[in-house]
Design an enzyme around this catalytic site. Structure first.
Site, PDB file in Angstrom:
ATOM      1  N   TYR A 282     -49.744  15.476  51.761  1.00 43.94           N
ATOM      2  CA  TYR A 282     -50.148  14.033  52.465  1.00 43.94           C
ATOM      3  C   TYR A 282     -49.117  13.995  53.756  1.00 43.94           C
ATOM      4  O   TYR A 282     -49.379  13.556  54.794  1.00 43.94           O
ATOM      5  CB  TYR A 282     -50.243  13.053  51.421  1.00 43.94           C
ATOM      6  CG  TYR A 282     -50.325  11.675  51.852  1.00 43.94           C
ATOM      7  CD1 TYR A 282     -51.770  11.462  52.270  1.00 43.94           C
ATOM      8  CD2 TYR A 282     -49.597  10.536  52.187  1.00 43.94           C
ATOM      9  CE1 TYR A 282     -52.424  10.384  52.696  1.00 43.94           C
ATOM     10  CE2 TYR A 282     -49.935   9.323  52.517  1.00 43.94           C
ATOM     11  CZ  TYR A 282     -51.352   9.431  52.714  1.00 43.94           C
ATOM     12  OH  TYR A 282     -51.805   7.820  53.343  1.00 43.94           O
TER      13      TYR A 282
ATOM     14  N   SER B 298     -49.676   6.676  58.103  1.00 46.72           N
ATOM     15  CA  SER B 298     -48.771   6.059  56.840  1.00 46.72           C
ATOM     16  C   SER B 298     -47.522   6.145  57.092  1.00 46.72           C
ATOM     17  O   SER B 298     -46.994   6.944  58.048  1.00 46.72           O
ATOM     18  CB  SER B 298     -49.282   6.843  55.606  1.00 46.72           C
ATOM     19  OG  SER B 298     -48.306   6.503  54.652  1.00 46.72           O
TER      20      SER B 298
END
Length: 263
Positions: free
Chosen positions: A145, A132
């Site tokens: 994350y 990401s």
């Protein structure tokens, strides 16, 4: 690598991005082994593209070993499964921390360890890790994350050098905000006006490009977001202030509220 006739193991195949990746790989001539937690979603997709479905909850520490044994020999591994990991770090139980680390980082590493010698014996192959843009720059309420996605980037970079002599390619794909599917849509987050998005199909195209052209890293985001990420890597404090003015904390808070039951 030409994907025609190659077998691809795809994790996280039950989500919209996973569906797009599976269909795109199938159009390139790949044979798919699909895995995820929901057989009611996996099996119709497998039938549609002539693939095979294997149910697996990768948050189970033993699931990765079972998965690779059941999947058998493959030519390509696409590690797409992921948990959001949003919220203040103090809001996570130790078990929730383990789940995020296991699914987002530990399982891709274990699968790589398992398949490396098999791929080398078959003459080569490819690993693709779906990270990401959060794996390149940190954001509020996303520390867990960020940690896992930064970890995938570091793992992929180091591994790419190790695998070159074995004729095994390694790629990391970095999506930004994805519309129509994925974590932001699942959480019901409405992005501020002007924030650019990409489609699941663009992520799927990037996966194919990474494999066919043996690209080390590919960002999937509009130009402005890619430039912003580059700047954040050079001047993180300045980028953080700009991000805050653009509503980063508000978006992160909405993500946390929408995803807290999916840890």
């Amino acid at each position: 690598m030409n994907l025609h006739g190659k077998t691809v193991l795809l994790t996280g195949a039950t989500g919209g991005i996973g569906h797009a990746i599976a269909r795109r790989l199938h159009r390139e001539g790949g044979t798919l082994v699909l895995t995820g937690r929901r057989t009611d979603v996996l099996e119709p997709l497998a039938q549609e593209i002539g693939g095979r479905a294997i149910a697996a909850d990768l948050a189970d520490p033993a699931a990765a070993e079972r998965l690779v044994e059941e999947a058998g020999d493959v030519d390509v591994v696409v590690a797409n499964a992921g948990l959001p990991g949003t919220g203040e770090i103090t809001s996570f139980s130790p078990q929730e921390i383990d789940r995020v680390l296991d699914v987002n980082l530990r399982v891709p590493i274990l699968m790589t360890r398992h398949y490396t010698e098999r791929l080398a014996a078959r003459g080569g192959g490819h690993f693709v890790f779906i990270s990401s843009l959060a794996g390149k720059t940190g954001s509020p309420y996303s520390s867990m994350y960020n940690a896992t996605k930064f970890g995938l980037r570091g793992f992929g970079q180091g591994l790419r050098h190790e695998m070159a002599a074995k004729n095994i390619g390694v790629s990391v794909v970095f999506p930004g905000f994805i519309r129509d599917a994925g974590m932001f849509v699942d959480a019901g987050v409405e992005l501020p006006r002007g924030v650019g998005t990409s489609s699941p199909e663009e992520v799927a195209d990037a996966v194919v490009t990474a494999i066919v052209r043996n690209r080390g890293e590919i960002d999937v985001a509009p130009l402005g977001m890619r430039v912003g990420t580059l700047v954040a890597g050079i001047a993180p404090a300045t980028a953080a202030r700009v991000s805050e003015l653009a509503g980063a904390s508000k978006i992160a808070g909405e993500m946390t509220a929408g995803q807290v039951d999916k840890r």
